[in-house]
Design a protein around this motif. Structure first.
Motif, short mmCIF file in Angstrom:
data_model
loop_
_atom_site.label_atom_id
_atom_site.label_comp_id
_atom_site.label_asym_id
_atom_site.label_seq_id
_atom_site.Cartn_x
_atom_site.Cartn_y
_atom_site.Cartn_z
N ALA A 82 -2.39 11.89 11.51
CA ALA A 82 -3.13 11.00 10.63
C ALA A 82 -2.41 10.93 9.29
O ALA A 82 -1.67 11.84 8.93
CB ALA A 82 -4.55 11.50 10.42
N ARG A 83 -2.63 9.85 8.55
CA ARG A 83 -1.97 9.75 7.25
C ARG A 83 -2.82 9.02 6.25
O ARG A 83 -3.74 8.29 6.60
CB ARG A 83 -0.62 9.04 7.38
N THR A 84 -2.51 9.24 4.97
CA THR A 84 -3.05 8.41 3.92
C THR A 84 -1.87 7.69 3.28
O THR A 84 -0.72 8.08 3.48
CB THR A 84 -3.80 9.22 2.84
N PHE A 85 -2.17 6.65 2.53
CA PHE A 85 -1.11 5.84 1.95
C PHE A 85 -1.09 6.00 0.43
O PHE A 85 -2.13 6.17 -0.20
CB PHE A 85 -1.29 4.37 2.31
N GLN A 86 0.11 5.90 -0.12
CA GLN A 86 0.27 6.01 -1.57
C GLN A 86 -0.50 4.90 -2.27
O GLN A 86 -1.17 5.12 -3.26
CB GLN A 86 1.77 5.91 -1.89
N ILE A 87 -0.38 3.68 -1.71
CA ILE A 87 -1.18 2.56 -2.21
C ILE A 87 -2.33 2.38 -1.23
O ILE A 87 -2.10 2.19 -0.04
CB ILE A 87 -0.33 1.28 -2.28
N SER A 88 -3.57 2.48 -1.72
CA SER A 88 -4.73 2.50 -0.82
C SER A 88 -4.66 1.37 0.19
O SER A 88 -4.46 0.20 -0.16
CB SER A 88 -6.02 2.41 -1.63
N THR A 89 -4.82 1.73 1.45
CA THR A 89 -4.66 0.81 2.56
C THR A 89 -5.96 0.86 3.35
O THR A 89 -6.13 1.71 4.22
CB THR A 89 -3.44 1.26 3.40
N LEU A 131 -18.28 11.37 4.41
CA LEU A 131 -18.39 10.84 3.05
C LEU A 131 -18.90 11.92 2.09
O LEU A 131 -18.42 12.03 0.96
CB LEU A 131 -19.31 9.62 3.03
N ASP A 132 -19.85 12.73 2.57
CA ASP A 132 -20.32 13.86 1.76
C ASP A 132 -19.15 14.80 1.46
O ASP A 132 -18.97 15.24 0.32
CB ASP A 132 -21.40 14.66 2.51
N LEU A 133 -18.37 15.08 2.50
CA LEU A 133 -17.26 16.03 2.38
C LEU A 133 -16.26 15.60 1.30
O LEU A 133 -15.80 16.41 0.51
CB LEU A 133 -16.56 16.19 3.74
N VAL A 134 -15.92 14.29 1.27
CA VAL A 134 -14.92 13.84 0.31
C VAL A 134 -15.55 13.46 -1.04
O VAL A 134 -14.85 12.99 -1.93
CB VAL A 134 -14.07 12.67 0.84
N GLY A 135 -16.86 13.62 -1.16
CA GLY A 135 -17.50 13.36 -2.45
C GLY A 135 -17.96 11.93 -2.63
O GLY A 135 -18.07 11.44 -3.75
N LEU A 136 -18.22 11.23 -1.52
CA LEU A 136 -18.70 9.85 -1.62
C LEU A 136 -20.17 9.75 -1.16
O LEU A 136 -20.59 8.73 -0.63
CB LEU A 136 -17.83 8.91 -0.79
N THR A 137 -20.93 10.81 -1.40
CA THR A 137 -22.34 10.82 -0.99
C THR A 137 -23.08 9.61 -1.56
O THR A 137 -22.93 9.30 -2.73
CB THR A 137 -23.01 12.12 -1.49
N GLY A 138 -23.81 8.93 -0.69
CA GLY A 138 -24.62 7.81 -1.15
C GLY A 138 -23.86 6.51 -1.32
O GLY A 138 -24.43 5.49 -1.66
N GLY A 150 -10.54 5.59 -7.69
CA GLY A 150 -10.74 6.98 -7.29
C GLY A 150 -11.47 7.09 -5.97
O GLY A 150 -11.12 7.91 -5.11
N GLU A 151 -12.48 6.25 -5.80
CA GLU A 151 -13.24 6.25 -4.54
C GLU A 151 -12.36 5.81 -3.37
O GLU A 151 -12.52 6.29 -2.25
CB GLU A 151 -14.47 5.35 -4.67
N HIS A 152 -11.45 4.88 -3.64
CA HIS A 152 -10.52 4.46 -2.59
C HIS A 152 -9.68 5.64 -2.10
O HIS A 152 -9.43 5.80 -0.91
CB HIS A 152 -9.60 3.35 -3.10
N ARG A 153 -9.24 6.48 -3.06
CA ARG A 153 -8.43 7.64 -2.68
C ARG A 153 -9.26 8.60 -1.83
O ARG A 153 -8.77 9.19 -0.86
CB ARG A 153 -7.91 8.40 -3.91
N GLN A 154 -10.54 8.74 -2.17
CA GLN A 154 -11.41 9.62 -1.39
C GLN A 154 -11.65 9.07 0.01
O GLN A 154 -11.65 9.80 1.00
CB GLN A 154 -12.76 9.80 -2.12
N LEU A 155 -11.83 7.72 0.08
CA LEU A 155 -12.07 7.10 1.39
C LEU A 155 -10.83 7.20 2.27
O LEU A 155 -10.93 7.41 3.49
CB LEU A 155 -12.49 5.63 1.18
N GLU A 156 -9.65 7.06 1.66
CA GLU A 156 -8.39 7.24 2.41
C GLU A 156 -8.40 8.58 3.13
O GLU A 156 -8.07 8.68 4.31
CB GLU A 156 -7.20 7.22 1.44
N LEU A 157 -8.78 9.61 2.38
CA LEU A 157 -8.79 10.96 2.94
C LEU A 157 -9.84 11.09 4.04
O LEU A 157 -9.58 11.66 5.10
CB LEU A 157 -9.05 11.98 1.82
N ALA A 158 -11.02 10.48 3.81
CA ALA A 158 -12.08 10.54 4.82
C ALA A 158 -11.63 9.88 6.12
O ALA A 158 -11.91 10.37 7.21
CB ALA A 158 -13.35 9.86 4.29
#
Lengths: 249, 313
Positions: A82-89, A131-138, A150-158
């Protein structure tokens, strides 16, 4: 420790420009391995070669001992990369929850399914846990396009976590984050340490030294050093290439 | 908060549409049938434009192949709609699969050029068929037959077209709510992310292409049954452009926008061409006004007024 992701004499060139020079990189199972290097050292190119976004000019990529050099990125993802992207994808028109439910469904290898998306309530619960885990609760029903950077970076990780991956390639997860957000992201990545094998490409040296079990240094496409954070700090070649000639960092 | 009036608006529209053959004369019924058929074709094209996220100038090959296959099978003696229509839809699906496998290897401008080339190939092929009247086209002796419904009565044909159109609208709404539909829209938003999740965007684009082509093919079948006269212009890029105008007028990415856009287009075409041979100028002015003055098609703008922020009804 066993090697889970490996490159053997991996090389990529665009015409006369060599962006990856005979790189032999090994990720041990369970480690957090940071990849650092000056701008233009070829870090993102290396991540793209690992994930299958680029195909190499020569050399091989091995996942859990199997050669995956010729597999397209979706086949590699299916094998646990799995990967995340430098520019949110991300899927801008989807809510965070819909993106994650799709990612969870994708674990089965295809989405040619004609049940109602809303019917997968257990996946929705799993999406909310992520979402809770990466801090995007609610924030599950907020359209991605209206989330903050910032939320995009968290969603990338999720999304990467949703794949239950063997290996996660994180391409600058802290890129563009403010001080407080960076601290939260470091905390989050620290909580994942040991549970996942992580290749962390990062510019933020505090983050790198706080998180990495081992560090590899890339300069002009070549791997110039691999070692523990302490080794890398004291390595003269690294200081020369990366930090400049001065003794500070 | 005002109440969401989109459903009542939809029900009112549908009720009016069902009442039409009982209050309108045969001219109006014919015109309305034409509106619904082009509405269905516009919906098919818009599925590809809005959800797969690519512009195709080639969808008239599916309109024309649906129409011509229906005509040829009917003239060969197969009259039953229950037999002819599934065969034609299967044929259109296979053609779309072959065309899509080639065209979807490319993207963006190249894709548009390839689909344009396909329409031109079919256009000139049909034009060169002396047996089919060349440029002039040919007439089809009769409509297809159904067991319980007499399609030679234009009112019955109209009602059948209306029911099928509502079926297509329902089908699109259903597909969009499934993981399959979500994966198709995900390719539009970000194909790279979709591959990183382990899904191959190509397959979803291709199935979206075939699905939209089959809808257009069904419109082609109904077109033949309505007009009983076919010309090669049916496969021309010119008609592709007109179908896109219908989508833009009504609003892309909604279920009613393309249909209402098509209705408006057909109505204006009919009315303006009585007044002046330069009716296209009037339509052009309207299209310019729509693009300059409104952010979205008129149905999508109206739908937002009626309630909710999205235009998915």
């Amino acid at each position: 420790m066993t090697a889970i992701l490996e490159t053997r004499a991996l090389r990529k060139s665009f015409g006369g420009l060599v962006v990856t020079r005979d790189v032999d990189l090994t990720l041990e199972e369970g480690e957090t391995h940071a990849l650092i290097g000056p701008n233009g050292a070829g870090k993102t190119s290396l991540v793209n070669l690992l994930s299958g976004t680029l195909s190499p000019t020569a050399g091989d990529v091995l996942l859990a001992g199997e050669i995956i050099t010729r597999l397209p990125s979706h086949r590699r993802a299916r094998r646990g990369l799995a990967r995340t992207f430098q520019i949110s994808t991300l899927f801008d028109s989807f809510t965070a929850e819909k993106s994650l439910v799709l990612a969870l469904l994708a674990r089965q290898g295809h989405c040619y399914r004609l049940g109602r998306m809303a019917g997968f309530s257990c996946l929705r619960d799993e999406a909310r846990r992520l979402l809770d885990l990466v801090g995007l609760t609610g924030r599950n029903l907020v359209p991605t396009a209206s989330m903050s950077h910032g939320e995009h970076r968290q969603l990338e990780l999720a999304l990467a976590l949703a794949a239950s991956p063997k290996v996660m390639l994180l391409d600058e997860p802290m890129a563009g984050l403010g001080g407080e957000e960076t601290a939260k992201m470091i905390e989050l990545l620290r909580s994942l340490r040991g549970r996942y094998t992580i290749l962390l490409v990062e510019h933020d040296m505090d983050a790198v030294f706080a998180l990495a079990d081992r560090i590899s240094v890339l300069a002009e496409g070549r791997l110039i050093a691999t070692g523990s954070p302490a080794d890398i700090r004291s390595n003269a070649g690294v200081r020369q290439a990366y930090f400049g000639d001065d003794d500070g960092d | 908060m005002t109440r969401d009036l989109r459903w009542p608006a939809f029900v009112l529209l549908a009720a009016t549409a069902f009442a039409l053959p009982f209050i309108g004369d045969s001219y109006i019924v014919q015109l309305a049938t034409r509106m619904l058929i082009f509405g269905m074709a516009a919906l098919g094209i818009d599925f590809f434009l809005a959800y797969v996220g690519q512009l195709s100038l080639g969808h008239t090959i599916f309109l024309a192949s649906g129409a011509y296959l229906t005509a040829l099978l009917t003239m060969a003696g197969l009259e039953s709609a229950l037999l002819v229509w599934p065969i034609v839809l299967l044929g259109v699906a296979l053609l779309a699969l072959a065309a899509g496998m080639l065209a979807l290897r490319t993207g963006g401008l190249y894709f548009i050029m390839i689909t344009l080339a396909f329409t031109q190939m079919l256009f000139f092929f049909l034009q060169s068929q002396r047996g089919l009247g060349g440029d002039e086209g040919f007439s089809v002796p009769q409509r297809n037959t159904l067991p319980l419904l007499d399609l030679s009565d234009p009112r019955n044909l109209y009602l059948l077209v209306l029911v099928l159109l509502l079926g297509v609208i329902g089908l699109i709404a259903w597909i969009r709510a499934t993981p399959f539909g979500a994966a198709i829209e995900a390719c539009r938003d970000n194909a790279q992310r979709l591959s990183a999740m382990g899904l191959d965007p190509y397959g979803y684009r291709l199935s979206g292409f075939v699905f939209s082509a089959v809808i257009v093919g069904l419109a082609g079948i109904l077109y033949t049954n309505n007009t009983l006269y076919l010309t090669p212009a049916l496969s021309g890029w010119y008609l592709s452009g007109e179908l896109l105008m219908m989508v833009i007028l009504g609003g892309s990415g909604s279920l009613l926008g393309p249909v209402l856009g098509a209705a408006l287009f057909v109505l204006l075409q009919e009315q303006l061409s009585h007044i002046t041979p330069h009716w296209m100028a009037g339509l052009g002015a309207l299209l310019v006004a729509r693009v300059m003055l409104m952010k979205d098609g008129f149905w999508n703008v109206l739908a937002r007024r009626l309630g909710g922020d999205d235009s998915h009804s």
